[in-house]
Design a protein around this motif. Sequence first.
Motif, PDB file in Angstrom:
ATOM      1  N   VAL A 165       0.675  -0.834   0.071  1.00  0.00           N
ATOM      2  CA  VAL A 165      -0.073   0.175   0.018  1.00  0.00           C
ATOM      3  C   VAL A 165       0.997   1.143  -0.143  1.00  0.00           C
ATOM      4  O   VAL A 165       1.662   1.400   0.890  1.00  0.00           O
ATOM      5  CB  VAL A 165      -0.786  -0.034   1.166  1.00  0.00           C
ATOM      6  CG1 VAL A 165      -1.734   1.426   1.389  1.00  0.00           C
ATOM      7  CG2 VAL A 165      -1.970  -1.109   1.196  1.00  0.00           C
ATOM      8  N   ASP A 168      -1.490  -3.291  -3.890  1.00  0.00           N
ATOM      9  CA  ASP A 168      -3.044  -3.210  -3.579  1.00  0.00           C
ATOM     10  C   ASP A 168      -3.524  -1.731  -3.550  1.00  0.00           C
ATOM     11  O   ASP A 168      -4.768  -1.729  -4.014  1.00  0.00           O
ATOM     12  CB  ASP A 168      -3.101  -3.775  -2.171  1.00  0.00           C
ATOM     13  CG  ASP A 168      -3.295  -5.038  -2.009  1.00  0.00           C
ATOM     14  OD1 ASP A 168      -3.119  -5.937  -2.921  1.00  0.00           O
ATOM     15  OD2 ASP A 168      -3.036  -5.687  -0.895  1.00  0.00           O
ATOM     16  N   GLU A 169      -2.915  -0.781  -3.073  1.00  0.00           N
ATOM     17  CA  GLU A 169      -3.436   0.450  -3.250  1.00  0.00           C
ATOM     18  C   GLU A 169      -2.562   1.450  -3.522  1.00  0.00           C
ATOM     19  O   GLU A 169      -1.309   1.509  -2.943  1.00  0.00           O
ATOM     20  CB  GLU A 169      -3.754   1.071  -1.737  1.00  0.00           C
ATOM     21  CG  GLU A 169      -5.153   0.219  -1.521  1.00  0.00           C
ATOM     22  CD  GLU A 169      -5.891   0.735  -0.068  1.00  0.00           C
ATOM     23  OE1 GLU A 169      -5.530   1.752   0.169  1.00  0.00           O
ATOM     24  OE2 GLU A 169      -6.365  -0.203   0.591  1.00  0.00           O
ATOM     25  N   ASN A 205      -2.384   5.347  -2.970  1.00  0.00           N
ATOM     26  CA  ASN A 205      -3.245   6.409  -2.802  1.00  0.00           C
ATOM     27  C   ASN A 205      -2.436   7.644  -2.866  1.00  0.00           C
ATOM     28  O   ASN A 205      -1.426   7.925  -2.608  1.00  0.00           O
ATOM     29  CB  ASN A 205      -3.433   6.464  -1.125  1.00  0.00           C
ATOM     30  CG  ASN A 205      -4.546   5.247  -0.692  1.00  0.00           C
ATOM     31  OD1 ASN A 205      -5.356   4.910  -1.405  1.00  0.00           O
ATOM     32  ND2 ASN A 205      -3.708   4.410  -0.124  1.00  0.00           N
TER      33      ASN A 205
END
Length: 136
Positions: A82, A118-119, A121
């Motif tokens: 992440v 997964d991410e 941001n």
Amino acid sequence: MADEVTQELSVTPDAVAGGTTQVSDEVVEKIAVAAAKSVPGVAELGGDVARFFNAVLDKVGLDQVGDARRGCSAHVTNGAAVVNLVLVIAAGHPVPQVTEAVRIAVTAAVEAYGLRADEINIRVDDVAMGGAPPSV
């Protein structure tokens, strides 16, 4: 001496030792920063405070301190990453296009190192008003 025989030992996959491989958060941060900086329209990484401290470090000759991961944090769990990025977008570049290009670049870079992204941001913290406008 002429009677000596040289034997070669073959290494088979069965002879390879087991174990685990862990990639640290800091490694993923460096990978993500390099990928994000390569995207046109990304002027800088890091929030206002980080950029302020980096400017101070630049003035006292410590310009490389903290640059590799500035504006990025990452957490790796079970091979999945992440990534959180703070970007400064160059004036005239559309935010949705730049952030999508950053997500694509960072995902590809992270996955090239054998991890799953997964991410990704992204927080756009500022716009850089200086410099030449983007070519169309």
